[in-house]
Scaffold this motif. Sequence first.
Motif, PDB file in Angstrom:
ATOM      1  N   GLU A  30       0.844  -1.173   0.000  1.00 22.03           N
ATOM      2  CA  GLU A  30       0.000   0.000   0.000  1.00 22.03           C
ATOM      3  C   GLU A  30       0.888   1.235   0.000  1.00 22.03           C
ATOM      4  O   GLU A  30       1.711   1.427   0.873  1.00 22.03           O
ATOM      5  N   GLY A  31       0.723   2.080  -0.995  1.00 19.19           N
ATOM      6  CA  GLY A  31       1.547   3.272  -1.129  1.00 19.19           C
ATOM      7  C   GLY A  31       0.995   4.447  -0.360  1.00 19.19           C
ATOM      8  O   GLY A  31      -0.031   4.369   0.299  1.00 19.19           O
ATOM      9  N   ILE A  32       1.688   5.544  -0.457  1.00 20.71           N
ATOM     10  CA  ILE A  32       1.274   6.777   0.194  1.00 20.71           C
ATOM     11  C   ILE A  32       0.950   7.798  -0.879  1.00 20.71           C
ATOM     12  O   ILE A  32       1.723   8.013  -1.808  1.00 20.71           O
ATOM     13  N   ASP A  33      -0.228   8.429  -0.751  1.00 22.44           N
ATOM     14  CA  ASP A  33      -0.636   9.473  -1.687  1.00 22.44           C
ATOM     15  C   ASP A  33       0.079  10.759  -1.351  1.00 22.44           C
ATOM     16  O   ASP A  33       0.278  11.092  -0.184  1.00 22.44           O
ATOM     17  N   LEU A  34       0.438  11.474  -2.400  1.00 25.71           N
ATOM     18  CA  LEU A  34       1.149  12.732  -2.253  1.00 25.71           C
ATOM     19  C   LEU A  34       0.482  13.755  -3.162  1.00 25.71           C
ATOM     20  O   LEU A  34       0.357  13.535  -4.365  1.00 25.71           O
TER      21      LEU A  34
END
Length: 147
Positions: free
Chosen positions: A1-5
């Motif tokens: 799960e990635g991180i939104d930027l």
Amino acid sequence: EGIDLVLDISPNDADIERLQENGWMVHSRALIDSPTTYRQWIIGSSGEFSCAKGVYVGTNSGWFSDRTACYLAAGRPAVVQDTGLAGHFPVGKGLLAVRTAEEAADAIRTVRCDYQSQSKFAQQIARGLLDYSVVLPPLLQAAGIRR
């Protein structure tokens, strides 16, 4: 799960590709360009990860973002760069102040491992320290304004 930027960055900027290669999901700030979409973004987020400007970190001023206040009020934990927050806010649960990349990674893991508890503490911080009923009366009194 990635991180939104969310960034104010040109779609052609070379940094976007590097960020995406490292698991970041990059979005234009147009995604949150109104109060409604901003609120929806925060409510739809799991939490906040934020770095502060150097002057806030260097002066250890305890600077605190209004965006972080929004995340906490929504019951979303915040992992933020330490600006001397411990002198002004309870840190460690719901609001995690970090100084290094390693501390940030550990804090994000901590939030993910006990998300329900971290969310509860985030909202408690907002209600106990940032709610209008806590903040407004002393401001009005200091300004000499009676209710």
